[in-house]
Write an enzyme that holds these catalytic residues in place. Sequence first.
Site, PDB file in Angstrom:
ATOM      1  N   ASP A 218       0.880  -0.966   0.016  1.00 48.20           N
ATOM      2  CA  ASP A 218       0.089  -0.031   0.034  1.00 48.20           C
ATOM      3  C   ASP A 218       0.828   1.242  -0.173  1.00 48.20           C
ATOM      4  OD1 ASP A 218      -2.007  -1.770   0.031  1.00 48.20           O
ATOM      5  OD2 ASP A 218      -2.878  -1.216   2.073  1.00 48.20           O
TER       6      ASP A 218
ATOM      7  N   ASP B 260     -15.681  -3.272  -1.732  1.00 43.10           N
ATOM      8  CA  ASP B 260     -15.227  -3.072  -0.476  1.00 43.10           C
ATOM      9  C   ASP B 260     -16.668  -2.830   0.332  1.00 43.10           C
ATOM     10  OD1 ASP B 260     -12.740  -2.922  -1.351  1.00 43.10           O
ATOM     11  OD2 ASP B 260     -12.970  -0.892  -1.824  1.00 43.10           O
TER      12      ASP B 260
END
EC number: 5.3.1.16
Length: 243
Positions: free
Chosen positions: A8, A129
């Site tokens: 990330d 998500d």
Amino acid sequence: MLVMPAIDLREGRCVRLYQGRIEAETVYSTDPVAVARGWVERGARWLHVVDLDGAFAGRPRNLEVIAAIIRAAGVPVQVGGGIRSLESLAGVLAAGASRVVLGTVAITNPEVVATAVERYGERVVVGIDSLDGQVAIEGWEATVARGAVEFARQMASLGVTRAVFTDIGRDGTLQGPNIAATREMARSGGLKIIASGGIASLDDLRKLKELAAEGVEGAILGRSLYNGNFTLEEALAVAADGD
């Protein structure tokens, strides 16, 4: 089962967030290219890279770093974060990505997904998500009144074949994945599922592997690897067991 270490990116660094919150950031490295090389040296066959700056800004912000990671890794790289137009998608593919994850735009402008699938086929992945069963968008800063499974079915109808499914309430928490929600998504959503969020132990991986016949084909590992809960080699051994 496929195991994908996560990288990330925020401000060019390798970080992890807790439940997607910027204020709950842990910096693991200022050299994400070296991190990528390290995972490949340990046996990774795919990497999953997220442009967090892009997710919050609405357009890719770390393309140079992403391109450098892809060049250094020598394995396929799946990239997501802030890809909300066909132009952005083309730019990420031009940087060398093997697959691109579309999240927010799949909700706000599904026509983009349909066109992307026509052009790029299985290189297009949807990010689903979920927070309490509802779909979250815009770097998880907002939710919409859409059930996650219903959304998956819509994406399947557009020709999408694969999704990264993240339970936001588990992401970065090391509390274990939401097995029930992942099973429901795999059974009912019509997509191959790569599970993400909360994986804390090798037993968690084994539980996800048990869902392979129902459509769970992989798992993304983040904090559990960076914190040393287990090694990538151990995770790969679990994933390969019985294959």
